[in-house]
Write an enzyme that holds these catalytic residues in place. Structure first.
Site, PDB file in Angstrom:
ATOM      1  N   GLY A  30       0.820  -1.202   0.000  1.00 50.17           N
ATOM      2  CA  GLY A  30       0.000   0.000   0.000  1.00 50.17           C
ATOM      3  C   GLY A  30       0.858   1.258   0.000  1.00 50.17           C
ATOM      4  O   GLY A  30       2.039   1.233   0.352  1.00 50.17           O
ATOM      5  N   ASP A  50      -7.736   9.521  -3.659  1.00 52.18           N
ATOM      6  CA  ASP A  50      -7.090   8.337  -4.231  1.00 52.18           C
ATOM      7  C   ASP A  50      -8.152   7.355  -4.709  1.00 52.18           C
ATOM      8  O   ASP A  50      -8.075   6.155  -4.433  1.00 52.18           O
ATOM      9  CB  ASP A  50      -6.162   7.684  -3.210  1.00 52.18           C
ATOM     10  CG  ASP A  50      -5.171   6.725  -3.860  1.00 52.18           C
ATOM     11  OD1 ASP A  50      -4.879   6.905  -5.063  1.00 52.18           O
ATOM     12  OD2 ASP A  50      -4.695   5.801  -3.176  1.00 52.18           O
ATOM     13  N   MET A 103       0.837   4.009   1.928  1.00 53.64           N
ATOM     14  CA  MET A 103       1.327   4.427   3.243  1.00 53.64           C
ATOM     15  C   MET A 103       1.697   3.258   4.129  1.00 53.64           C
ATOM     16  O   MET A 103       2.515   3.397   5.027  1.00 53.64           O
ATOM     17  CB  MET A 103       0.270   5.275   3.956  1.00 53.64           C
ATOM     18  CG  MET A 103       0.223   6.721   3.525  1.00 53.64           C
ATOM     19  SD  MET A 103      -1.018   7.657   4.459  1.00 53.64           S
ATOM     20  CE  MET A 103      -0.360   7.492   6.123  1.00 53.64           C
TER      21      MET A 103
END
Length: 364
Positions: free
Chosen positions: A22, A147, A24
């Protein structure tokens, strides 16, 4: 950071990793020992924390923002937030609703080729309609997503579409911290403002919605070029009309998707405009037709449980059909069939809507 079988905060037992890459952090599946349920846990990567002193604050913002959206059926629910002392640095985690199903990305890749074009189109309309409802709700609460893409959209086994990962969300009036397109691997969906480092507004979500709907309906991203060429295309080029790729798409919907991909944020239509077009396309009486001649008893049981088709009609092994006035019921049940591994069915929107809500099943 985490390990399978590890228990965090004396409550969540890690069972497997869902997403190791991912933007983050990572996403894990876990078992809530107190309430005996599956949950999803998102953590921040240690590297990201070291490189960005604000990472913990950003992550805590995500938890609060996600929690503020609780209750909307088309948004993944945030259930808990906490902090753990890791081996090197303390790290944060968020506990979210575990959505059993697939992502919209998997839906496009795995099912577009397995069902007929009209059935696929009608299901895309329902998915798009529910995505729009989720985005409108977040915007009404002054929250951006930033996003939006097929891999952040989940189709549950109950036939409901949900948007997840508000990891980039910010209150609109405080949206000053930017994240690079490259860092979050969202180049095919990134708006011109993101490429040029401008402040994020509702227009970013609209553009990303346009790029997502483009791929959902056509099976292609707006600009099918290498990463290094993506920036130039999103800043300067106009994609092909979706209808040129999939002629099942209506002219109105195709045009609005292109408008969502306008270079200037002020040229992008309001969400209610795309919502209205989707509603007009969806409203009507629908018919579902199932072929069950080669299906096993187990599959027949699944069909009966999902659709309430009568066992007697299914037992004849002849094709069966069913009519619905409620488009949501028909299309939601169709998604449930797909996610249960059943693909030998088709749905059609009937010309007349002056019929009873549910007609009797007929065998053919």
């Amino acid at each position: 950071m985490l390990n399978v079988s590890e228990v965090i905060n004396d409550r969540y037992k890690i069972t497997r990793i869902i997403d190791a890459d991912g933007g983050m952090g990572q996403v894990w599946e876990a078992h809530d020992l107190r309430l005996s349920r599956k949950v999803a846990i998102k953590t921040v990567k240690e590297r990201f924390i070291k490189e960005n002193p604000q990472a913990s604050t950003i992550f805590q913002d995500e938890a609060k923002l996600g929690a503020s959206l609780i209750g909307h059926p088309n948004i993944v629910t945030v259930l808990d937030y906490g902090k753990i002392s890791g081996n090197l640095v303390p790290y944060d985690f968020i506990v979210m609703e575990f959505v059993e199903g697939i992502t919209a990305n998997e839906f496009i890749k795995n099912y577009k080729v397995k069902i007929d074009s009209e059935t696929y189109y009608r299901l895309c309309l329902l998915i798009s309609w529910e995505i729009c409802k989720a985005i409108k709700h977040s915007h009404d609460n002054n929250i951006l997503h930033r996003d939006i893409k097929p891999s952040n959209i989940f189709l549950s086994k109950y036939g409901v579409t949900k948007i997840g990962d508000f990891g980039l969300a910010r209150f609109i009036d405080a949206a000053t911290r930017a994240h690079s397109v490259n860092q979050f691997k969202s180049a095919p969906y990134a708006s011109p403002e993101q490429w040029s480092g401008q402040k994020h507004t509702r227009g970013v979500d609209k553009y990303q919605l346009g790029a997502t709907l483009f791929e959902l309906f056509t099976g292609e991203i707006p600009f099918n070029v290498p990463f290094l060429a993506q920036m130039n295309c999103h800043l300067n080029n106009t994609p092909n009309a979706p209808k040129d790729i999939n002629n099942a798409i209506s002219d109105d919907l195709s045009n609005l998707i292109l408008k969502l991909l306008s270079k200037k944020a002020t040229d992008r239509p309001a969400l209610w405009q795309i919502y209205d077009v989707l509603c007009k396309e969806l409203l009507g009486t629908y018919s579902m037709k199932l072929s069950v001649a080669e299906e096993s008893k187990e599959v027949i049981y699944k069909i009966n449980k999902i659709t309430e088709f009568e066992k007697e009609a299914l037992a004849t092994k002849n094709p069966v059909s069913y009519s619905y006035l409620d488009f949501n019921e028909c299309l939601s049940e169709s998604l449930q069939l797909l996610l249960a591994g059943i693909t030998k069915f088709s749905i059609q929107k009937k010309a007349s809507s002056n019929q009873q809500n549910k007609q009797k099943i007929v065998t053919e």
